[in-house]
Design an enzyme around this catalytic site. Structure first.
Site, short mmCIF file in Angstrom:
data_model
loop_
_atom_site.label_atom_id
_atom_site.label_comp_id
_atom_site.label_asym_id
_atom_site.label_seq_id
_atom_site.Cartn_x
_atom_site.Cartn_y
_atom_site.Cartn_z
N CYS A 2 -8.87 21.70 -46.47
CA CYS A 2 -9.64 21.76 -47.72
C CYS A 2 -11.11 21.49 -47.44
CB CYS A 2 -9.15 20.78 -48.78
SG CYS A 2 -7.46 21.08 -49.29
N ASN A 99 -9.61 16.52 -51.12
CA ASN A 99 -9.11 16.90 -49.79
C ASN A 99 -8.23 15.76 -49.32
OD1 ASN A 99 -8.72 17.62 -47.12
ND2 ASN A 99 -10.76 16.99 -46.46
N GLY A 100 -6.96 16.07 -49.00
CA GLY A 100 -6.06 15.01 -48.52
C GLY A 100 -4.71 15.13 -49.21
N GLU A 480 -1.82 26.81 -23.18
CA GLU A 480 -2.99 27.11 -24.00
C GLU A 480 -3.03 28.61 -24.37
OE1 GLU A 480 -4.79 25.63 -25.85
OE2 GLU A 480 -6.47 26.97 -26.18
N LYS A 484 -2.81 30.14 -28.31
CA LYS A 484 -3.92 30.97 -28.79
C LYS A 484 -3.39 32.30 -29.31
CE LYS A 484 -6.43 28.87 -28.85
NZ LYS A 484 -7.09 27.60 -28.78
N LYS A 602 -8.66 24.49 -40.04
CA LYS A 602 -9.26 23.65 -39.01
C LYS A 602 -9.29 22.22 -39.51
CE LYS A 602 -12.50 24.52 -35.42
NZ LYS A 602 -11.66 25.13 -34.40
C1 F6R Z 1 -5.63 25.67 -31.70
C2 F6R Z 1 -6.30 24.58 -32.37
C3 F6R Z 1 -5.53 23.37 -32.69
C4 F6R Z 1 -6.39 22.10 -32.50
C5 F6R Z 1 -5.62 20.86 -32.98
C6 F6R Z 1 -6.41 19.59 -32.75
O1 F6R Z 1 -6.51 26.70 -31.39
O2 F6R Z 1 -7.47 24.67 -32.68
O3 F6R Z 1 -4.35 23.29 -31.96
O4 F6R Z 1 -6.73 21.98 -31.16
O5 F6R Z 1 -5.35 21.00 -34.35
O6 F6R Z 1 -7.61 19.61 -33.43
P1 F6R Z 1 -8.78 18.61 -33.05
O7 F6R Z 1 -9.26 18.98 -31.70
O8 F6R Z 1 -9.82 18.83 -34.11
O9 F6R Z 1 -8.20 17.23 -33.08
#
Ligand code: F6R
Length: 607
Positions: A2, A99-100, A480, A484, A602
């Site tokens: 969010c 958000n949450g 990895e 991806k 993200k």
């Molecule tokens: C995959 C990806 C996720 C993040 C994971 C951790 O491409 O982006 O697997 O790596 O959600 O996120 P962070 O690094 O923000 O803790």
């Protein structure tokens, strides 16, 4: 998860909110909405779907004259993707965005129903709008303070009260909120990317503090109503860093930014004699002296960076290193004492499970060192020590440049740690550091394989299942490569330690199944070739990746990608580039949304 934005000031708010939401959309794209004070009344426009749908709806909603409002882009948790469930949610005099996750929303729902208050959406958020409204008797701060005592869970709220036009109230627990006051007004958002058009200086709203935004200033107070002055943070990137800059997608731009992000991560940490130095990071040598065990904990791609880190640390230090998925670690009974170093890795610095792991490690007495990209994030602020990845803002949901910047930090940690512990000499350390610097031109060269990889990935567009295989560091890279590809191209893939394939999974390798074989490690090269023969014998289409132009029997592969020749320790950087490009182009050929893959977002701030 969010995206939140709020603006009050001298400028037209609607466009600021819509542009801000577009920049925050990577945090969630199930629905979007805005609420604005228009001639003293709150007007809300919201819709399921992306921010572009909201822009269209806002355009057809007639004139809005407003200099104050809030906006939200949603990653659905409670309740489906519908217009009604889109934020903002309003009850009585209260309109808010969230958000949450509100964990006790059901109890609140029961309690509010007894007072004759019923929600119209299926969201947990609406309970909070109802709750605050039920507690409001004319004083917004008191109503928020009372409500917070009753709410359990993670939250960041921006709240409008009908009685106070031009004012936004905010509070947070766990979920991020950053704010700044600039010439034209006050602005608050989930992420600095939405503030950067207005200021390079911002502050993180402290947890359990209320911010009151007016066009003239932002007042922050604790729950005792004492005013506090938050610490300002400066970023050294500008608005162009959060734009596509001529690339069709953020992901491709971010893949091509890697020489620069690795350069910025490594070079400022090298001193005379090519030795690693953490003085600017204020990480004292002593933290490495007493350690007899290392635990790395992270999620997803960041955890995969940890797998490479483990290999490097164990090789150079000869002490045990464990890599744990943060969501598992936090509910286990980890063996930790004061001689354990816990390294958490996170791009966002807000990942709920990684944060919980950090807190657990501290509670159990470990020293904590985090590798973080976002300055001022919760993991940054709560860790004993932090090594920043200088990757700049990463907007595409699939992590690319943050991953290789994380690898850079882990290599630096391994070299520094080994030097301090005397397991390598200064001369050896200097030699390793030179090789690390050489990764930058190697990556530049690897990026010139772009068109070759694009061509190869065309052949994967109709695939439903494939395998990544490798040994040692190449296995870590296979993990990895697999995540991806899965996350953006929606092709099912599995990463397998090449030697393990024949213990069951080889039965899935049949005629025409693609196998991406990483064979960059000399130590296990001949073993890899045998494993490739095994899949080839079952009819697999083999895409082979080697360190330099190794001589391989042409019958063993369909495609061969030769990385620039380098020391085996450092191939993860170039391999990562190839795997990222492969995922990227496969997604493009399949016609899916590269930067905003379905169901994902993200910064995963919920468990
Ligand atoms: C995959 C990806 C996720 C993040 C994971 C951790 O491409 O982006 O697997 O790596 O959600 O996120 P962070 O690094 O923000 O803790």
């Amino acid at each position: 998860m969010c995206g939140i934005i709020g603006f009050t000031g001298k400028l037209e708010a609607k466009n600021i909110l819509l542009e801000g939401l577009a920049s925050l959309e990577y945090r969630g794209y199930d629905s979007a909405g805005i609420s604005l004070f228009d001639n003293g009344k709150i007007r809300t426009i919201k819709t399921a779907g992306k921010v572009t749908n909201l822009v269209d709806k806002a355009e057809s909603s007639g004139d809005i004259t407003s200099t104050c409002g809030i906006g939200h882009t949603r990653w659905a948790t409670h309740g489906g993707v519908t217009d009604t469930n889109a934020h903002p949610h309003a009850h009585g005099k209260v309109t808010l965005i969230h958000n949450g996750i509100i964990e006790n929303y059901h109890e609140l729902e029961v309690e509010l129903a007894t007072a004759g208050r019923y929600p119209i959406s299926q969201t947990d958020t609406e309970m909070v709008a109802m709750l605050i409204d039920s507690l409001y008797t004319g004083n917004a701060i008191d109503a928020i303070r009372e409500a917070i005592k009753r709410i359990e869970g993670a939250y960041a709220f921006c709240i409008l009260f009908a009685d106070e036009p031009e004012v936004i109230y905010c509070i947070r627990n766990a979920s991020p909120l950053v704010a700044c006051h600039a010439n034209d007004g006050s602005i608050i958002a989930s992420d600095m990317v939405a503030l950067i058009p207005y200021s390079k200086d911002y502050f993180v709203l402290p947890e359990h503090h209320i911010a009151r935004l007016t066009k003239d200033d932002i007042v922050v107070m604790n729950l005792e109503k004492e005013v506090v002055v938050p610490k300002m943070i400066h970023v050294n990137w500008d608005v162009t860093a959060a734009q596509k800059g001529g690339y069709p997608h953020f992901m491709l731009k971010e893949i091509f930014e890697q020489p620069e992000s690795i350069r910025s991560t490594i070079l400022p940490r090298i001193i005379k004699g090519d030795l690693p130095d953490f003085t600017v990071d204020r990480i004292p040598n002593e933290i490495f002296e007493k350690v007899n065990r290392v635990i790395i904990t992270a999620c997803g791609t960041a955890m995969h960076a940890g797998l490479v880190g483990k290999a490097m640390l164990e090789k150079l230090l000869r002490i045990p290193v464990e890599v744990d998925i943060a969501s598992e670690f936090r509910y286990q009974d980890p063996i930790i004492d004061k001689n354990t170093l816990v390294i958490t890795i996170s791009q966002s610095g807000e990942t709920a499970d990684t944060l919980a792991s950090l807190r657990l490690a501290k509670e159990l007495g470990a020293t904590t060192l985090s590798v973080v990209n976002v300055k001022g994030s919760t993991i940054d602020r709560e860790s004993d020590y932090v090594l920043y990845t200088q990757a700049g803002p990463e907007i595409a949901v699939a992590s690319t440049k943050a991953y290789t910047a994380q690898l850079s930090c882990l290599y630096l940690i391994a070299f520094k740690f080994a030097l301090i512990r005397g397991t390598i000499t200064e001369a050896q350390c200097g030699a390793y550091m030179k090789e690390l610097k050489a990764v930058i031109p190697a990556i530049e060269k690897t990026l010139t394989l772009d068109k070759t990889v694009e061509e190869i990935s065309r052949g994967l567009a109709d695939t439903e299942d494939l395998f990544f295989i490798g040994r040692g560091l190449d296995y870590a890279l296979s993990c990895e490569g697999s995540i991806k590809l899965k996350e953006i191209s929606y092709i099912h893939s599995e990463a397998y330690a090449a030697g393990e394939l024949k213990h069951g999974t080889l039965s899935l390798v049949t005629e025409g199944v693609p196998v991406i074989a990483l064979a960059t490690q000399a130590k296990v090269y001949s073993k890899m070739i045998s494993n490739i023969r095994e899949v080839r014998a079952r009819g697999a289409i083999v895409i082979l990746i080697t360190n330099g132009d190794a001589e391989v029997e042409a019958t063993l592969y369909d495609y061969h990608i030769a990385l620039p020749a380098m020391n085996d320790f450092f191939t993860p950087f170039s391999s990562a580039i190839v795997l990222q490009l492969l995922a990227y182009y496969t997604c493009v050929h399949r016609g899916f949304d590269v930067d905003q893959p379905r169901n994902l977002a993200k910064a995963v701030t919920v468990e």
